[in-house]
Design a protein around this motif. Structure first.
Motif, PDB file in Angstrom:
ATOM      1  N   ALA A   1       1.493   1.649   2.775  1.00 48.53           N
ATOM      2  CA  ALA A   1       1.661   0.627   1.734  1.00 48.53           C
ATOM      3  C   ALA A   1       2.649   1.099   0.669  1.00 48.53           C
ATOM      4  O   ALA A   1       3.442   0.312   0.139  1.00 48.53           O
ATOM      5  CB  ALA A   1       0.315   0.290   1.107  1.00 48.53           C
ATOM      6  N   ALA A   2       2.602   2.388   0.344  1.00 41.39           N
ATOM      7  CA  ALA A   2       3.517   2.929  -0.664  1.00 41.39           C
ATOM      8  C   ALA A   2       4.960   2.940  -0.169  1.00 41.39           C
ATOM      9  O   ALA A   2       5.898   2.866  -0.978  1.00 41.39           O
ATOM     10  CB  ALA A   2       3.081   4.343  -1.041  1.00 41.39           C
ATOM     11  N   TRP A   3       5.153   3.039   1.142  1.00 43.52           N
ATOM     12  CA  TRP A   3       6.504   3.094   1.719  1.00 43.52           C
ATOM     13  C   TRP A   3       7.058   1.724   2.098  1.00 43.52           C
ATOM     14  O   TRP A   3       8.260   1.557   2.241  1.00 43.52           O
ATOM     15  CB  TRP A   3       6.495   3.964   2.974  1.00 43.52           C
ATOM     16  N   TRP A   4       6.206   0.737   2.282  1.00 42.40           N
ATOM     17  CA  TRP A   4       6.592  -0.518   2.940  1.00 42.40           C
ATOM     18  C   TRP A   4       7.658  -1.268   2.141  1.00 42.40           C
ATOM     19  O   TRP A   4       7.446  -1.629   0.994  1.00 42.40           O
ATOM     20  CB  TRP A   4       5.360  -1.397   3.110  1.00 42.40           C
ATOM     21  N   GLN A   5       8.815  -1.484   2.764  1.00 40.03           N
ATOM     22  CA  GLN A   5       9.919  -2.235   2.171  1.00 40.03           C
ATOM     23  C   GLN A   5      10.294  -1.697   0.789  1.00 40.03           C
ATOM     24  O   GLN A   5      10.723  -2.435  -0.095  1.00 40.03           O
ATOM     25  CB  GLN A   5       9.578  -3.728   2.105  1.00 40.03           C
ATOM     26  N   GLN A   6      10.119  -0.409   0.635  1.00 41.97           N
ATOM     27  CA  GLN A   6      10.286   0.224  -0.667  1.00 41.97           C
ATOM     28  C   GLN A   6      11.743   0.592  -0.924  1.00 41.97           C
ATOM     29  O   GLN A   6      12.539   0.763   0.011  1.00 41.97           O
ATOM     30  CB  GLN A   6       9.406   1.490  -0.713  1.00 41.97           C
ATOM     31  N   ARG A   7      12.115   0.761  -2.192  1.00 42.90           N
ATOM     32  CA  ARG A   7      13.426   1.287  -2.552  1.00 42.90           C
ATOM     33  C   ARG A   7      13.511   2.751  -2.127  1.00 42.90           C
ATOM     34  O   ARG A   7      12.494   3.464  -2.158  1.00 42.90           O
ATOM     35  CB  ARG A   7      13.645   1.158  -4.049  1.00 42.90           C
ATOM     36  N   PRO A   8      14.700   3.233  -1.739  1.00 44.67           N
ATOM     37  CA  PRO A   8      14.827   4.584  -1.186  1.00 44.67           C
ATOM     38  C   PRO A   8      14.270   5.673  -2.097  1.00 44.67           C
ATOM     39  O   PRO A   8      13.526   6.555  -1.644  1.00 44.67           O
ATOM     40  CB  PRO A   8      16.334   4.738  -0.981  1.00 44.67           C
ATOM     41  N   GLY A   9      14.617   5.640  -3.384  1.00 51.15           N
ATOM     42  CA  GLY A   9      14.161   6.693  -4.285  1.00 51.15           C
ATOM     43  C   GLY A   9      12.654   6.716  -4.429  1.00 51.15           C
ATOM     44  O   GLY A   9      12.032   7.784  -4.433  1.00 51.15           O
TER      45      GLY A   9
ATOM     46  N   ALA B   1      -0.366  -0.116  10.223  1.00 51.23           N
ATOM     47  CA  ALA B   1       0.880  -0.770   9.826  1.00 51.23           C
ATOM     48  C   ALA B   1       0.742  -2.291   9.930  1.00 51.23           C
ATOM     49  O   ALA B   1       1.258  -3.034   9.073  1.00 51.23           O
ATOM     50  CB  ALA B   1       2.027  -0.288  10.698  1.00 51.23           C
ATOM     51  N   ALA B   2       0.071  -2.761  10.960  1.00 56.02           N
ATOM     52  CA  ALA B   2      -0.119  -4.205  11.116  1.00 56.02           C
ATOM     53  C   ALA B   2      -0.945  -4.769   9.968  1.00 56.02           C
ATOM     54  O   ALA B   2      -0.657  -5.865   9.456  1.00 56.02           O
ATOM     55  CB  ALA B   2      -0.798  -4.497  12.452  1.00 56.02           C
ATOM     56  N   VAL B   3      -1.963  -4.030   9.536  1.00 57.53           N
ATOM     57  CA  VAL B   3      -2.790  -4.480   8.414  1.00 57.53           C
ATOM     58  C   VAL B   3      -1.984  -4.484   7.122  1.00 57.53           C
ATOM     59  O   VAL B   3      -2.030  -5.443   6.339  1.00 57.53           O
ATOM     60  CB  VAL B   3      -4.039  -3.581   8.281  1.00 57.53           C
ATOM     61  N   VAL B   4      -1.231  -3.411   6.884  1.00 53.90           N
ATOM     62  CA  VAL B   4      -0.417  -3.334   5.665  1.00 53.90           C
ATOM     63  C   VAL B   4       0.625  -4.439   5.650  1.00 53.90           C
ATOM     64  O   VAL B   4       0.781  -5.169   4.654  1.00 53.90           O
ATOM     65  CB  VAL B   4       0.264  -1.953   5.552  1.00 53.90           C
ATOM     66  N   GLY B   5       1.358  -4.586   6.747  1.00 50.03           N
ATOM     67  CA  GLY B   5       2.397  -5.605   6.804  1.00 50.03           C
ATOM     68  C   GLY B   5       1.843  -7.007   6.666  1.00 50.03           C
ATOM     69  O   GLY B   5       2.429  -7.863   5.984  1.00 50.03           O
ATOM     70  N   GLY B   6       0.700  -7.265   7.303  1.00 55.31           N
ATOM     71  CA  GLY B   6       0.080  -8.581   7.192  1.00 55.31           C
ATOM     72  C   GLY B   6      -0.359  -8.880   5.776  1.00 55.31           C
ATOM     73  O   GLY B   6      -0.200 -10.005   5.280  1.00 55.31           O
TER      74      GLY B   6
END
Length: 528
Positions: A39-47, A177-182
């Motif tokens: 969740a912390a990484w998902w679609q996150q900004r690089p930095g 990942a499926a749960v986080v993305g959903g």
């Protein structure tokens, strides 16, 4: 997710991941730990993704391998932790890159369900890719702390016999990942947002059903009676002992075992001593060789012993030999195994001059240069059934997938995992290694005799349950009947392919993410 939420959540996830492992062993925590990190990484900004990776990796690795500090202090611990955390930082960047980039592709933007499938598969592939590369580089790698390791005593452990270590890690990560993305996809809410939960629901249902899958069984043709000796020796690098003390401890424990067997009119087919129990150059020490031969004659069984052997060129090997009533079993070339994965900075010193300039006192502790073994990973052991092929794994050999594959390919009917955990005292290291040995038994479909100088020692059945154990820091022996097994589980037949497929999925997702981000940047530039 804002950085001030993402970074603490990632740290919490890393900490939970450590708690899921032994000695705490709260294995269900693997799910919230992976969920929080993703969740912390998902679609996150690089930095922010890299900072979250730093937080998660530090919260996991620093406590997880704190056993390195027991005798050697903070420098080796910090050095290894830094390398492992760096892999987490890179994984965070790649995960953010892929999930963010795939989301920008027009085809996926119009199909939220397929977007989630692509993101979840990519995230799992990237995780497996990180675990795989971490396990081979640098200096041979350190395949510790994998998601699969957590599940050794869970209802999902049987899966490892079908899909291997990498496959089991991927199954857990893809569900999370499926749960986080959903969950993320439903914000902002739209009329079709509910579809994003379909892959997550399917993944969770499949995972629940997977708890019912049995261990992949293999044909067994005989039952071998094995004895394993734990001498409870002062065998750590800084222990106060005399030359021969470790050997004497195992002689005494073996004699006590034979006394008990004779009283009960019982016998064993083979006796196993742990790593380094024969101390230095057993094959060149006539007195100690004769003492072991007499024990073998009395037991009417061969003894498999760990010892350090010197080569004519000045190098050394951490080895295991088979000893019988007349000495080393003949032919000597086949009754010796040399450790395939010597530990860098412990059994040999890579780039000695460079590191000596940085930490001379620590580098000088590594006086012997152990070379990589080239002998077969199996040794024939003479028994009442004829020669039994025993796969040998000395200490950290057991954590490498390649070792398991080689042992099975070369015909191992059981696995003898000899170790010396004395340098780590009463820390979590020995139980962390034992959980890997347990999974290795399930994966290969073979009994594993995990015997240590100080414990924890156990004889593990092919389905992963303990047949017999010796607690840590107790002198003793275990005796058990174990099956002799032939053939390969699906994990050993297809595990490397499964791992490669997941890595390729991760690579393809990274490529797709790169295309998406490039298209986005180009369109933004044109609009300006």
């Amino acid at each position: 997710m804002p950085w001030w939420i993402a970074v603490p959540l990632a740290a919490l996830g890393g900490w939970c991941f450590d708690l899921a492992n032994p000695d705490t062993s709260v294995w269900p925590l693997v799910f919230p730990s992976v969920l929080l990190i993703l969740a912390a990484w998902w679609q996150q900004r690089p930095g922010v993704a890299m900072l979250a990776g730093l937080a998660a990796g530090s919260a996991f690795w620093l406590p997880h391998i704190s056993w390195l500090t027991l005798y050697l202090g903070p420098i080796p611990w910090l050095a290894l932790s830094t390398v492992m955390v760096a892999w987490f930082v890179l994984q965070g960047l790649c995960t953010a890159w892929a999930t963010r980039g795939i989301r920008t592709l027009p085809w996926f933007r119009r199909r939220p369900t397929w977007l989630l499938v692509a993101q979840a598969l990519t995230v799992a592939g990237v995780w497996v890719l990180r675990e795989g590369v971490q396990g081979v580089w640098p200096y041979g790698g350190f395949p510790w702390g994998r998601v699969a390791h957590v599940l050794a005593e869970s209802p999902l452990s049987a899966l490892v016999s079908w899909v291997g270590f990498a496959g089991l890690s991927a199954v857990i990560v893809v569900v999370c990942a499926a749960v986080v993305g959903g969950s993320i996809s439903v914000f902002p809410c739209t009329s079709s947002a509910w579809r994003a939960f379909i892959p997550a629901g399917v993944a969770v249902a499949i995972l629940a059903a997977a708890t019912l899958i049995p261990v992949a069984s293999l044909p067994n043709h005989e039952s071998l009676r094995v004895a394993a000796i734990q001498g409870n020796s002062k065998s750590g690098i800084f222990d106060d002992r005399e030359n021969g003390d470790v050997f004497a401890d195992h002689v005494r424990a073996t004699e006590e075992l034979l006394d008990a067997l004779e009283v009960d009119n019982e016998h064993v087919d083979v006796i196993v001593w742990p790593e380094n129990a024969g101390e230095f150059a057993l094959t060149d020490n006539p007195l100690r060789g004769r003492e072991v031969a007499l024990l073998s004659k009395r037991a009417d069984a061969q003894i498999v012993i760990g010892t350090v052997l010197a080569d004519p060129d000045g190098s050394y090997t951490n080895s295991s030999v088979v000893w019988g009533p007349t000495g080393q079993q003949q032919p000597k070339e086949t009754s010796r195994y040399d450790k395939r994965f010597p530990v860098p900075f412990a059994e040999y010193m890579p780039n000695r001059d460079f590191f000596h300039a940085l930490v001379p006192d620590l580098v000088d502790l590594v006086q012997l240069e152990y070379r990589t073994g080239t002998t077969p990973t199996v040794m024939p052991v003479d028994t009442q059934f004829g020669d039994v092929l025993a796969g040998i794994a000395i200490c950290f050999d057991i954590i490498f997938d390649e070792q398991a594959e080689n042992m099975v390919q070369e015909g191992a009917e059981l696995i003898l995992a000899q170790s010396n955990n004395a340098d780590f005292g009463r820390t979590d290291e020995n139980v962390q290694q034992l959980q890997i040995a347990r999974l290795r038994a399930i994966e290969t479909g073979r009994a594993v005799v995990n015997i240590s100088t100080v414990g924890t020692s156990a004889i593990i059945a092919p389905d992963g349950h303990d047949i017999a154990t010796i607690p840590a820091f107790i002198e003793g022996a275990v005796v058990a009947d174990v099956p002799l097994v032939s053939g390969s589980t699906p994990a050993l037949r297809y595990g490397a392919t499964i791992s490669l497929v997941w890595m390729l999925i991760g690579g393809a997702g990274l490529l797709a993410g790169g295309v998406g981000l490039f298209r986005l940047r180009r369109s933004t530039t044109r609009a300006q």
